[in-house]
Design an enzyme around this catalytic site. Structure first.
Site, PDB file in Angstrom:
ATOM      1  N   LYS A  11     -29.333 -25.607  91.681  1.00 14.19           N
ATOM      2  CA  LYS A  11     -29.804 -27.299  91.688  1.00 14.19           C
ATOM      3  C   LYS A  11     -31.144 -27.728  93.331  1.00 14.19           C
ATOM      4  O   LYS A  11     -30.488 -26.699  93.979  1.00 14.19           O
ATOM      5  CB  LYS A  11     -29.197 -28.353  91.490  1.00 14.19           C
ATOM      6  CG  LYS A  11     -28.744 -27.765  90.051  1.00 14.19           C
ATOM      7  CD  LYS A  11     -28.322 -29.757  89.530  1.00 14.19           C
ATOM      8  CE  LYS A  11     -27.597 -29.165  88.590  1.00 14.19           C
ATOM      9  NZ  LYS A  11     -27.113 -30.838  87.532  1.00 14.19           N
ATOM     10  N   ASN A 114     -25.664 -32.081  91.735  1.00 16.11           N
ATOM     11  CA  ASN A 114     -23.664 -31.623  92.061  1.00 16.11           C
ATOM     12  C   ASN A 114     -24.355 -30.176  91.863  1.00 16.11           C
ATOM     13  O   ASN A 114     -23.331 -29.368  91.319  1.00 16.11           O
ATOM     14  CB  ASN A 114     -23.110 -32.253  91.056  1.00 16.11           C
ATOM     15  CG  ASN A 114     -23.864 -31.448  89.261  1.00 16.11           C
ATOM     16  OD1 ASN A 114     -24.991 -31.175  89.522  1.00 16.11           O
ATOM     17  ND2 ASN A 114     -23.621 -32.168  87.851  1.00 16.11           N
ATOM     18  N   HIS A 117     -25.558 -25.888  87.877  1.00 15.35           N
ATOM     19  CA  HIS A 117     -26.072 -25.903  85.908  1.00 15.35           C
ATOM     20  C   HIS A 117     -25.130 -24.936  85.513  1.00 15.35           C
ATOM     21  O   HIS A 117     -25.132 -24.111  86.011  1.00 15.35           O
ATOM     22  CB  HIS A 117     -27.213 -26.352  85.665  1.00 15.35           C
ATOM     23  CG  HIS A 117     -27.390 -26.037  84.326  1.00 15.35           C
ATOM     24  ND1 HIS A 117     -26.814 -27.572  83.249  1.00 15.35           N
ATOM     25  CD2 HIS A 117     -27.366 -25.198  82.829  1.00 15.35           C
ATOM     26  CE1 HIS A 117     -26.930 -27.356  82.306  1.00 15.35           C
ATOM     27  NE2 HIS A 117     -27.559 -25.756  82.177  1.00 15.35           N
TER      28      HIS A 117
HETATM   29  P1  CMP Z   1     -25.406 -30.559  84.220  1.00 17.88           P
HETATM   30  O1  CMP Z   1     -24.823 -30.526  84.385  1.00 17.88           O
HETATM   31  O2  CMP Z   1     -27.194 -29.888  84.711  1.00 17.88           O
HETATM   32  O3  CMP Z   1     -25.925 -31.330  82.947  1.00 17.88           O
HETATM   33  C1  CMP Z   1     -26.291 -32.637  83.359  1.00 17.88           C
HETATM   34  C2  CMP Z   1     -26.722 -33.381  84.210  1.00 17.88           C
HETATM   35  O4  CMP Z   1     -26.540 -34.546  84.280  1.00 17.88           O
HETATM   36  C3  CMP Z   1     -25.574 -33.376  85.093  1.00 17.88           C
HETATM   37  O5  CMP Z   1     -25.142 -31.397  86.168  1.00 17.88           O
HETATM   38  C4  CMP Z   1     -25.599 -34.136  86.214  1.00 17.88           C
HETATM   39  O6  CMP Z   1     -26.865 -33.770  87.118  1.00 17.88           O
HETATM   40  C5  CMP Z   1     -26.200 -35.262  85.116  1.00 17.88           C
HETATM   41  N1  CMP Z   1     -25.928 -35.991  85.611  1.00 17.88           N
HETATM   42  C6  CMP Z   1     -24.176 -36.172  84.353  1.00 17.88           C
HETATM   43  N2  CMP Z   1     -24.051 -37.523  84.581  1.00 17.88           N
HETATM   44  C7  CMP Z   1     -25.010 -38.383  85.487  1.00 17.88           C
HETATM   45  C8  CMP Z   1     -24.825 -39.311  86.125  1.00 17.88           C
HETATM   46  N3  CMP Z   1     -23.902 -40.660  85.644  1.00 17.88           N
HETATM   47  N4  CMP Z   1     -26.031 -40.081  87.349  1.00 17.88           N
HETATM   48  C9  CMP Z   1     -26.293 -38.699  87.161  1.00 17.88           C
HETATM   49  N5  CMP Z   1     -26.735 -38.038  86.998  1.00 17.88           N
HETATM   50  C10 CMP Z   1     -25.588 -37.160  85.681  1.00 17.88           C
END
Ligand code: CMP
Length: 140
Positions: A11, A114, A117
């Site tokens: 990311k 984070n 993905h």
């Molecule tokens: P990803 O695995 O890319 O799929 C969905 C994404 O939504 C997740 O990783 C996070 O980056 C994002 N996400 C999930 N929960 C939250 C949250 N509470 N606040 C902000 N982003 C979120």
């Protein structure tokens, strides 16, 4: 696509901080083979479409802005049990809950930012791979 493949993105915050090589090393050391890889800038429209499944969630706007805010590195990875093994390698969505030795424990900063993905099912791995790569861009 075979069910031994998954899709990942490094990311924007992790790419911007220079973690692409370190994260890629962790992926290879965990036994994954890279079948496709590209550095890519997502438009807001593309990020919105990729995460359309989350469009009703309160964090959707933030997620789309963030994912289109800088380049990402997209990859298709191959390994037995790829989807589940990759989810284990990346760790929990919230880095505060991610286990030692996971990519998110090492490189993520928050639930939103984070680091990586990982597809959550074989079906989504195929959909997400096809979203980012044409057949000619995938090796083998
Ligand atoms: P990803 O695995 O890319 O799929 C969905 C994404 O939504 C997740 O990783 C996070 O980056 C994002 N996400 C999930 N929960 C939250 C949250 N509470 N606040 C902000 N982003 C979120």
């Amino acid at each position: 696509m075979a069910t031994n493949r998954t899709f990942t993105m490094i990311k924007p915050e992790a790419v911007a901080k220079g973690y692409t090589g370190k994260i890629t090393d962790m992926i290879i050391e965990a036994g994954f083979t890279i079948k496709a890889m590209k550095l890519k800038q997502l438009s807001k429209e593309a990020a919105g479409e990729f995460y359309a499944v989350h469009s009703e969630r309160p964090f959707y706007g933030e997620l789309v802005d963030y994912m289109s805010g800088g380049p990402i590195v997209a990859m298709i990875l191959e390994k037995d049990n790829a989807v589940a093994d990759f989810r284990a390698l990346i760790g929990a969505t919230d880095p505060a809950e991610a286990a030692e030795g996971t990519i998110r424990k090492a490189y993520a900063t928050s639930k939103g930012e984070n680091a990586v993905h990982g597809s959550d099912s074989d079906e989504n791995a195929e959909i997400e791979s096809n979203f980012h790569f044409s057949a000619e861009e995938i090796v083998g």
